[in-house]
Design a protein around this motif. Structure first.
Motif, PDB file in Angstrom:
ATOM      1  N   LEU A  34       0.835  -1.194   0.000  1.00 57.87           N
ATOM      2  CA  LEU A  34       0.000   0.000   0.000  1.00 57.87           C
ATOM      3  C   LEU A  34       0.875   1.253   0.000  1.00 57.87           C
ATOM      4  O   LEU A  34       1.792   1.371   0.813  1.00 57.87           O
ATOM      5  CB  LEU A  34      -0.897   0.017   1.241  1.00 57.87           C
ATOM      6  CG  LEU A  34      -1.807  -1.201   1.459  1.00 57.87           C
ATOM      7  CD1 LEU A  34      -2.515  -1.099   2.807  1.00 57.87           C
ATOM      8  CD2 LEU A  34      -2.833  -1.313   0.331  1.00 57.87           C
ATOM      9  N   LEU A  35       0.587   2.189  -0.903  1.00 54.88           N
ATOM     10  CA  LEU A  35       1.330   3.450  -0.977  1.00 54.88           C
ATOM     11  C   LEU A  35       0.367   4.625  -0.846  1.00 54.88           C
ATOM     12  O   LEU A  35      -0.614   4.711  -1.600  1.00 54.88           O
ATOM     13  CB  LEU A  35       2.075   3.583  -2.308  1.00 54.88           C
ATOM     14  CG  LEU A  35       3.244   2.636  -2.580  1.00 54.88           C
ATOM     15  CD1 LEU A  35       2.754   1.338  -3.198  1.00 54.88           C
ATOM     16  CD2 LEU A  35       4.253   3.292  -3.513  1.00 54.88           C
ATOM     17  N   HIS A  36       0.645   5.512   0.094  1.00 55.27           N
ATOM     18  CA  HIS A  36      -0.197   6.685   0.311  1.00 55.27           C
ATOM     19  C   HIS A  36       0.284   7.859  -0.523  1.00 55.27           C
ATOM     20  O   HIS A  36       1.318   7.802  -1.192  1.00 55.27           O
ATOM     21  CB  HIS A  36      -0.198   7.060   1.797  1.00 55.27           C
ATOM     22  CG  HIS A  36       1.106   7.630   2.260  1.00 55.27           C
ATOM     23  ND1 HIS A  36       1.438   8.964   2.101  1.00 55.27           N
ATOM     24  CD2 HIS A  36       2.177   7.056   2.866  1.00 55.27           C
ATOM     25  CE1 HIS A  36       2.647   9.186   2.596  1.00 55.27           C
ATOM     26  NE2 HIS A  36       3.127   8.051   3.066  1.00 55.27           N
ATOM     27  N   GLY A  37      -0.470   8.970  -0.468  1.00 56.69           N
ATOM     28  CA  GLY A  37      -0.105  10.170  -1.199  1.00 56.69           C
ATOM     29  C   GLY A  37       0.135  11.357  -0.287  1.00 56.69           C
ATOM     30  O   GLY A  37       0.410  11.211   0.897  1.00 56.69           O
ATOM     31  N   THR A  38       0.011  12.556  -0.851  1.00 54.80           N
ATOM     32  CA  THR A  38       0.248  13.793  -0.113  1.00 54.80           C
ATOM     33  C   THR A  38      -1.055  14.546   0.106  1.00 54.80           C
ATOM     34  O   THR A  38      -1.920  14.530  -0.768  1.00 54.80           O
ATOM     35  CB  THR A  38       1.247  14.690  -0.851  1.00 54.80           C
ATOM     36  OG1 THR A  38       1.482  15.887  -0.104  1.00 54.80           O
ATOM     37  CG2 THR A  38       0.732  15.117  -2.221  1.00 54.80           C
ATOM     38  N   PRO A  39      -1.220  15.189   1.262  1.00 52.37           N
ATOM     39  CA  PRO A  39      -0.305  15.331   2.398  1.00 52.37           C
ATOM     40  C   PRO A  39      -0.622  14.309   3.482  1.00 52.37           C
ATOM     41  O   PRO A  39      -0.797  14.654   4.650  1.00 52.37           O
ATOM     42  CB  PRO A  39      -0.608  16.749   2.887  1.00 52.37           C
ATOM     43  CG  PRO A  39      -2.105  16.865   2.695  1.00 52.37           C
ATOM     44  CD  PRO A  39      -2.413  16.056   1.446  1.00 52.37           C
ATOM     45  N   PHE A  40      -0.692  13.069   3.096  1.00 53.98           N
ATOM     46  CA  PHE A  40      -1.200  12.026   3.975  1.00 53.98           C
ATOM     47  C   PHE A  40      -0.073  11.116   4.483  1.00 53.98           C
ATOM     48  O   PHE A  40       1.100  11.461   4.414  1.00 53.98           O
ATOM     49  CB  PHE A  40      -2.283  11.220   3.242  1.00 53.98           C
ATOM     50  CG  PHE A  40      -3.268  12.086   2.514  1.00 53.98           C
ATOM     51  CD1 PHE A  40      -4.056  12.989   3.212  1.00 53.98           C
ATOM     52  CD2 PHE A  40      -3.408  12.032   1.122  1.00 53.98           C
ATOM     53  CE1 PHE A  40      -4.976  13.811   2.561  1.00 53.98           C
ATOM     54  CE2 PHE A  40      -4.316  12.847   0.454  1.00 53.98           C
ATOM     55  CZ  PHE A  40      -5.104  13.737   1.168  1.00 53.98           C
ATOM     56  N   SER A  41      -0.447   9.966   4.991  1.00 49.54           N
ATOM     57  CA  SER A  41       0.500   8.968   5.471  1.00 49.54           C
ATOM     58  C   SER A  41      -0.192   7.617   5.362  1.00 49.54           C
ATOM     59  O   SER A  41      -1.313   7.521   4.845  1.00 49.54           O
ATOM     60  CB  SER A  41       0.900   9.250   6.929  1.00 49.54           C
ATOM     61  OG  SER A  41      -0.208   9.035   7.794  1.00 49.54           O
ATOM     62  N   SER A  42       0.438   6.585   5.882  1.00 44.14           N
ATOM     63  CA  SER A  42      -0.176   5.255   5.819  1.00 44.14           C
ATOM     64  C   SER A  42      -1.460   5.177   6.623  1.00 44.14           C
ATOM     65  O   SER A  42      -2.197   4.190   6.526  1.00 44.14           O
ATOM     66  CB  SER A  42       0.819   4.193   6.311  1.00 44.14           C
ATOM     67  OG  SER A  42       1.272   4.486   7.623  1.00 44.14           O
ATOM     68  N   VAL A  43      -1.779   6.230   7.379  1.00 52.15           N
ATOM     69  CA  VAL A  43      -3.037   6.248   8.140  1.00 52.15           C
ATOM     70  C   VAL A  43      -4.248   6.165   7.218  1.00 52.15           C
ATOM     71  O   VAL A  43      -5.331   5.767   7.640  1.00 52.15           O
ATOM     72  CB  VAL A  43      -3.095   7.503   9.042  1.00 52.15           C
ATOM     73  CG1 VAL A  43      -3.411   8.758   8.233  1.00 52.15           C
ATOM     74  CG2 VAL A  43      -4.109   7.324  10.164  1.00 52.15           C
ATOM     75  N   VAL A  44      -4.081   6.529   5.948  1.00 47.46           N
ATOM     76  CA  VAL A  44      -5.217   6.452   5.016  1.00 47.46           C
ATOM     77  C   VAL A  44      -5.718   5.017   4.847  1.00 47.46           C
ATOM     78  O   VAL A  44      -6.857   4.799   4.440  1.00 47.46           O
ATOM     79  CB  VAL A  44      -4.882   7.040   3.630  1.00 47.46           C
ATOM     80  CG1 VAL A  44      -4.471   8.497   3.728  1.00 47.46           C
ATOM     81  CG2 VAL A  44      -3.820   6.226   2.913  1.00 47.46           C
ATOM     82  N   TRP A  45      -4.871   4.045   5.156  1.00 50.53           N
ATOM     83  CA  TRP A  45      -5.220   2.627   4.971  1.00 50.53           C
ATOM     84  C   TRP A  45      -5.726   1.972   6.256  1.00 50.53           C
ATOM     85  O   TRP A  45      -5.980   0.777   6.274  1.00 50.53           O
ATOM     86  CB  TRP A  45      -4.004   1.849   4.464  1.00 50.53           C
ATOM     87  CG  TRP A  45      -3.358   2.448   3.262  1.00 50.53           C
ATOM     88  CD1 TRP A  45      -2.122   3.010   3.190  1.00 50.53           C
ATOM     89  CD2 TRP A  45      -3.916   2.552   1.941  1.00 50.53           C
ATOM     90  NE1 TRP A  45      -1.873   3.460   1.913  1.00 50.53           N
ATOM     91  CE2 TRP A  45      -2.954   3.183   1.126  1.00 50.53           C
ATOM     92  CE3 TRP A  45      -5.140   2.162   1.369  1.00 50.53           C
ATOM     93  CZ2 TRP A  45      -3.180   3.452  -0.219  1.00 50.53           C
ATOM     94  CZ3 TRP A  45      -5.368   2.428   0.031  1.00 50.53           C
ATOM     95  CH2 TRP A  45      -4.387   3.067  -0.754  1.00 50.53           C
ATOM     96  N   ARG A  46      -5.904   2.762   7.321  1.00 52.03           N
ATOM     97  CA  ARG A  46      -6.158   2.168   8.632  1.00 52.03           C
ATOM     98  C   ARG A  46      -7.441   1.342   8.694  1.00 52.03           C
ATOM     99  O   ARG A  46      -7.529   0.388   9.473  1.00 52.03           O
ATOM    100  CB  ARG A  46      -6.175   3.260   9.715  1.00 52.03           C
ATOM    101  CG  ARG A  46      -7.359   4.180   9.644  1.00 52.03           C
ATOM    102  CD  ARG A  46      -7.179   5.404  10.541  1.00 52.03           C
ATOM    103  NE  ARG A  46      -8.372   6.254  10.530  1.00 52.03           N
ATOM    104  CZ  ARG A  46      -8.695   7.060   9.525  1.00 52.03           C
ATOM    105  NH1 ARG A  46      -7.920   7.126   8.454  1.00 52.03           N
ATOM    106  NH2 ARG A  46      -9.802   7.790   9.580  1.00 52.03           N
TER     107      ARG A  46
END
Length: 279
Positions: A34-46
């Protein structure tokens, strides 16, 4: 039922050119990254990764300069370095043909790693990726032109900007608890400087290098797009689907750029259905 309700912050550390990149691994099965984008982090996949981990061994990480990964003055956190980070991580994990799910800048990173670094994937799921220029909102353009001004803003003004910016990525307003997940990496002196650093280094040249080479993609691709995405218009997604041979394209209603927040069930179902077709 998944054994964890939310994905934890990435607990492990990979050293990339003397900089720490944080990552985590959960689940059992064939590898899925899983790869996140900006201005985010791996929290988008939680809320998504735990379901995927019921079927796959899920690898997730924070891009260099994002989330829990190292942030430092003078750091290169551009898209020109993120594919090198990802290629190094794939080597570290010993993955040769993983399934990839990538959002926004994560999509750019996955595409650059595939095309420029020649890394093979079993499949590629792209969610509102930055793949065709030009890109960048009026706010991004202003911050790029005057990063020192924005870096020096009082903390309360910076937080207000962050809230408005992140809030514009979702169709349904984020509850305060969820908003805090997105604010946390960019709050404080280090975080504020890092936020404007990554904006200052944004450039269309990183998509220019690959956007005329999408016919070289060597794996099945599906594209998921937020119907109401105001950061990257839906028309850009339709154009991308035409440029990638045999790519499927699906629109998620009542969602903006951060589809993982607006419709995590749709994202999870799309990924699992697509991967099932690949098996």
């Amino acid at each position: 039922m998944p054994t964890i309700s939310y994905l934890p912050e990435p607990p492990d550390v990979f050293n990339f050119r003397n900089q720490q990149v944080r990552f985590g691994v959960t689940g059992k099965g064939s590898p899925l990254v899983l790869l996140h984008g900006t201005p985010f982090s791996s929290v988008v996949w939680r809320r998504i990764a735990p379901w995927l981990a019921e079927h796959y061994r899920v690898f997730y990480f924070d891009l260099l300069g994002y989330g829990c990964s190292e942030k430092q003055e003078g750091q290169d956190v551009s898209l020109g370095i993120q594919n090198e980070v990802f290629a190094a991580l794939l080597d570290h994990w010993g993955l040769e043909q993983p399934d990839i799910v990538a959002h926004d800048f994560g999509g750019t990173t996955a595409l650059r790693t595939h095309i420029l670094n020649k890394r093979d994937y079993h499949s590629l799921t792209l969610i509102d990726p930055v793949a065709i220029g030009p890109s960048g909102s009026p706010f991004v353009q202003a911050a790029k032109d005057h990063p020192e001004v924005f870096t020096g803003l009082p903390a309360y003004i910076h937080e207000a900007i962050l809230r408005a910016y992140i809030g514009g990525a979702v169709f349904h307003p984020l509850p305060e608890k969820e908003m805090q997940y997105y604010l946390k990496p960019w709050i404080g002196k280090e975080g504020q400087a890092a936020f404007y650093r990554q904006i200052a280094q944004m450039s269309d040249r990183y998509t220019d290098e690959i956007e005329n080479r999408y016919e070289e993609i060597r794996c099945p691709v599906t594209i998921l797009w937020g119907e109401c995405d105001e950061w990257i218009p839906l028309e850009r997604g339709r154009e991308l689907s035409k440029r990638i041979p045999r790519a499927s394209f699906k629109v998620v209603p009542e969602t903006r750029h951060l589809v993982q927040e607006d419709a995590p069930e749709a994202v999870t179902a799309t990924i699992l259905s697509f991967l099932k077709q690949m098996s």
